[in-house]
Design an enzyme around this catalytic site. Structure first.
Site, PDB file in Angstrom:
ATOM      1  CB  VAL A 159      38.009  31.418  41.557  1.00  0.00           C
ATOM      2  CG1 VAL A 159      38.149  31.593  43.342  1.00  0.00           C
ATOM      3  CG2 VAL A 159      36.677  32.320  41.332  1.00  0.00           C
TER       4      VAL A 159
ATOM      5  CG  ASP B 239      39.688  40.158  41.484  1.00  0.00           C
ATOM      6  OD1 ASP B 239      39.427  40.015  40.170  1.00  0.00           O
ATOM      7  OD2 ASP B 239      40.557  39.412  41.966  1.00  0.00           O
TER       8      ASP B 239
ATOM      9  CB  ALA C   9      46.086  31.513  40.206  1.00  0.00           C
TER      10      ALA C   9
ATOM     11  CE  LYS D 271      40.104  36.561  41.920  1.00  0.00           C
ATOM     12  NZ  LYS D 271      41.303  36.591  42.529  1.00  0.00           N
TER      13      LYS D 271
ATOM     14  CE  LYS E 214      38.832  38.099  38.152  1.00  0.00           C
ATOM     15  NZ  LYS E 214      40.083  37.738  37.791  1.00  0.00           N
TER      16      LYS E 214
END
Length: 815
Positions: free
Chosen positions: A610, A679, A612, A683, A580
């Site tokens: 974002v 995280d 998976a 995202k 990312k």
């Protein structure tokens, strides 16, 4: 009547010439067999000539070697009763050859007349052996049949006289005749001449046309015309049938299967040419004819828009330019007359519609000379500034894409140049005739192999569509991806004609690269025996390999790896990233990567950044691409945090839930990375950007549920302090349980602003029933306004993330 021609490799060894015997014996009579010199003999004769002219007595040893080779051939394949007379005839010819070479040695001068006489001995010797080998065969000396005349300093076939002599020699009675190819005699002077290297094909064609043969068979050491050079493209295969025009185009642009002048004589008589392999006679080979339904074995016709790709591996381009060329009659006449007078051949011409320049494709050997003579021709105009000096560009190659069906298929040129552009191959010059049968273009020589491979692959001349994959990172996600590639490769080849070629794998310490592919099931062993690891070495190898349809797959979380994206994209390498770092970096950098990918015609995909394997980013792209506008985003996109809050119970306090997330692999080794919400901020930043908003991570407001003091100090100190929050969260959990609510860490984008934080969700909200580590996203758009779109499913885990990466690789392959 059939005419069969056998090349040097077909008569070069006892084993191969016995194959010739079997093939001829299986052919109906009457027939004419035309043979080349034994493989390598013509070159040996030329070398001996040069030695003699240079005063090197080693020429005599070369003659001894020739005598020994031909004697061994006779003793190996010819019946004993025929050997004495045959050996006497061969020795007589070899004695004459030695005498001529000795004369050259004495005066140390080799005239063209003498050189032609010397090289003729190869076919004269081989035809005698072949005639003696075959039962009931009559030997005909080609010097008594094929006649030439000199016109404008060129040796050309005298067809009227040659045709009469062919009919006289071969047409009197049915039977089997053998003669040598290549050699001829001047009709006026009687001196020995030849038809040029490869002229044995031409000899056979002339004989076939004169006799109105039913077919001309060219027996060589390949299975026919190939869709491309198999030395460059291993997947190249035999073209079952070609038109005369297609064959001529391919031959003139480097396909060495048939000598180009061969086609004309039989074409005018509509005689098919069968190209077959002496060493594989059961193979159907290729047939050249005007009837495109005709094949050597009755198979279906060849209907691809192009039939083959050929190339001239070494090209120089000379450009004549100047403003006074516009509308001036006679400039091109002067250019070509000048080059012709100086013996310079041009194989492709490109002129701009403005008439300000003419570019000429020639061999590199003629490049400097061409510039010199053209500058002399236009010296006055150059001195006046009306024209520029001739410009020479070297280090080039020319590619020709050939096919009769192109003129009935719109979009071929567009597809061709689009494919080249996506693979970073720049075109210097383009040529296409109005017949639409040949599109020729000039590129850098270093790009030739890549261009041939990508064109062969893209125009369905290959059995499979190839995508060449480089995987960076062999941890949880990378390892799972490689397992999936190993498991799915055969199925994709069978069901979708798609071949995933793993051509590079790298970790921190070791790596392995192979252009032909690496077995994904055994990559670890290959890496241990491979090269140094690291991203810098990997990028160097990717650029060096210059693979077509290449995809770089980033299965790391490294900033250093992400910094290499721009370099890779600028080299026309598509990128698939589970990482990312790049997509959530400074907006300017994010936009630069997106723009570079778009300009280069490659892909930059990061669906797994974002959710998976959930189709979130692609769904947003589909919505915005079709004119919809994303108004609001609500999402639970941390599998770790969702697992933690779902695990909370009377028996599992917060500290234990976090520990469970770490032990079960849902969180990073240091859970604070997940608990910090960074995280989730990354995202949300990516989702907002993909929805069309200009935003950086710093613009997202974070409401954390863990005190800042727990993020300071060591990991051990964190674990010691974390239980201090258990009572607070247990009390809150009990209250929410009585109210019918639960905790969710939610990312929200609305009204151009973003925030992340812990929210209390009631049972009517779609986020309430989110189980385990699953993710969910709610998209409110102009179209999905009253009833937002929901995407829900597994949002964490190496296998689902790897599957999402695999899906992105497939998107690159189908691009």
């Amino acid at each position: 009547m059939k005419v069969l021609k056998f090349g040097g490799s077909s008569v070069g060894t006892p084993e191969s010439i016995l194959n010739v015997k079997n093939i001829v014996e299986a052919t109906a009579r009457p027939a004419v067999v035309v043979v080349s010199a034994l493989g390598g003999v013509t070159d040996q004769l030329i070398a001996a000539s040069c030695m003699a002219a240079a005063g090197d007595s080693a020429y005599s040893e070369s003659v001894d070697s020739l005598m020994e080779r031909h004697h061994k051939m006779v003793n190996a394949v010819v019946e004993p009763r025929r050997r004495p007379q045959l050996l006497e005839n061969l020795d007589h010819l070899l004695t004459d050859l030695r005498s001529i070479l000795h004369g050259v040695f004495l005066i140390q001068d080799l005239t063209p007349k003498t050189a032609d006489a010397i090289v003729a001995y190869g076919e004269r010797l081989s035809s005698l052996i072949t005639a003696a080998l075959l039962d009931n065969a009559c030997h005909v000396d080609s010097l008594d049949v094929v006649c030439t005349r000199v016109q404008n300093s060129k040796t050309l076939v005298d067809f009227d006289l040659t045709n009469r002599r062919i009919v006289e020699q071969f047409g009197k009675h049915p039977g089997l005749f053998v003669c040598g190819g290549f050699i001829a005699k001047d009709a006026e002077t009687g001196r020995i001449t030849n038809l040029g290297r490869g002229g044995s094909d031409y000899t056979a064609s002339i004989i076939a046309a004169a006799l109105n043969a039913e077919a001309l068979e060219i027996w060589t050491d390949v299975d026919g015309f190939m869709t491309a050079d198999p030395r460059v493209i291993p997947t190249a295969y035999t073209i079952p049938q070609l038109s005369y025009n297609e064959a001529m185009e391919l031959c003139n642009f480097g396909a060495k299967v048939v000598y180009p002048p061969t086609i004309y004589p039989v074409c005018t008589k509509n005689i098919p040419i069968y190209v077959k392999n002496t060493f594989h006679p059961s193979h159907a080979g290729s047939v050249i004819s005007s009837d495109m339904s005709l094949t050597a074995n009755g198979e279906s016709t060849f209907t691809a828009p192009i039939c083959g790709i050929s190339s001239v591996n070494r090209t120089s381009v000379v450009t004549v330019s100047g403003p006074t060329m516009v509308g001036v009659i006679g400039v091109n006449r002067r250019i070509f007359a000048c080059l012709a007078q100086n013996g310079i051949s041009v194989f492709m011409v490109v002129q701009t519609s403005s008439e300000t320049s003419t570019s000429l494709c020639i061999t590199p050997e003629d490049g400097q000379k061409a510039c010199k003579v053209l500058d002399a021709e236009f010296a006055v105009e150059i001195e006046d500034g009306a024209m520029n000096k001739a410009q020479l560009e070297e280090g080039l190659a020319t590619v020709a894409v050939v096919g009769e069906n192109m003129k009935r298929t719109p979009g071929i040129a567009g597809k061709l140049f689009s494919v080249l552009g996506r693979n970073g191959i720049s075109v210097s010059a383009i040529g296409q005739g109005s017949f639409e049968m040949n599109i020729s273009f000039v590129i850098q020589q270093e790009m030739l192999s890549k261009a041939l491979n990508v064109l062969h692959n893209s125009f369905f001349l290959s059995e499979y569509q190839d995508v060449n994959v480089f995987v960076c990172g062999t941890g949880n996600v990378g390892g799972s991806l490689l397992q999936q590639i190993a498991a799915q490769r055969e199925r994709l080849m069978k069901e979708r004609r798609l071949r995933i070629n793993l051509v590079g794998v790298s970790g921190r310490s070791h790596s392995v690269y192979h252009p032909e592919g690496i077995n994904a099931a055994h990559y670890e062993e290959a890496m241990q025996n491979g090269e140094p690891g690291g991203i810098n070495h990997m990028v160097e190898r990717i650029v060096e390999m210059n693979s077509f349809n290449s995809v770089f797959v980033d299965c790391t979380a490294s900033e250093n790896v992400a910094r290499q994206y721009e370099t890779l994209l600028s080299h026309n390498v598509s990128i698939v990233a589970a990482n990312k770092a790049a997509a959530s970096s400074d907006f300017g950098r994010y936009k630069l990567l997106k723009d570079t990918a778009r300009e280069r015609g490659v892909k930059y995909l990061f669906e797994t950044n974002v959710g998976a394997g959930l189709p979130i980013i692609n769904t947003i792209n589909d919505l915005t691409g079709s004119g919809d506008k994303v108004l609001r985003i609500e999402a639970v996109v941390s599998g770790t945090l969702n697992f933690v809050f779902n695990a909370l119970s009377a028996d599992i306090p917060l500290s234990k839930a976090v520990r469970m997330a770490q032990e079960q692999g849902y969180s990073e080794p240091d859970p604070r990375v997940d608990l910090s919400g960074k995280d989730v901020i990354r995202k949300l930043t990516i989702l907002a950007r993909e929805s069309g908003y200009r935003v950086n991570m710093e613009d997202i407001e974070a409401h954390l549920f863990i005190p800042n003091s727990l993020f300071e100090g060591s990991l051990e100190e964190f674990w010691e302090k974390l239980p201090g929050l258990d009572a607070e969260f247990e009390a809150r959990r009990q209250r929410l349980e009585t109210e019918g609510k639960c905790l969710r860490f939610v990312a929200t984008w609305a009204d151009g602003k973003g925030e992340v934080g812990l929210r209390e969700i009631d049972q009517t909200h779609p986020f309430y029933h989110l189980e385990g580590s699953n993710n969910i996203i709610s998209l409110t758009t102009s179209r999905y306004h009253d009833y937002p779109m929901l995407i829900k499913g597994y949002g964490a885990g190496a296998e689902v993330t790897a599957a999402g990466v695999f899906a992105d690789i497939m998107r690159c392959a189908n691009f």
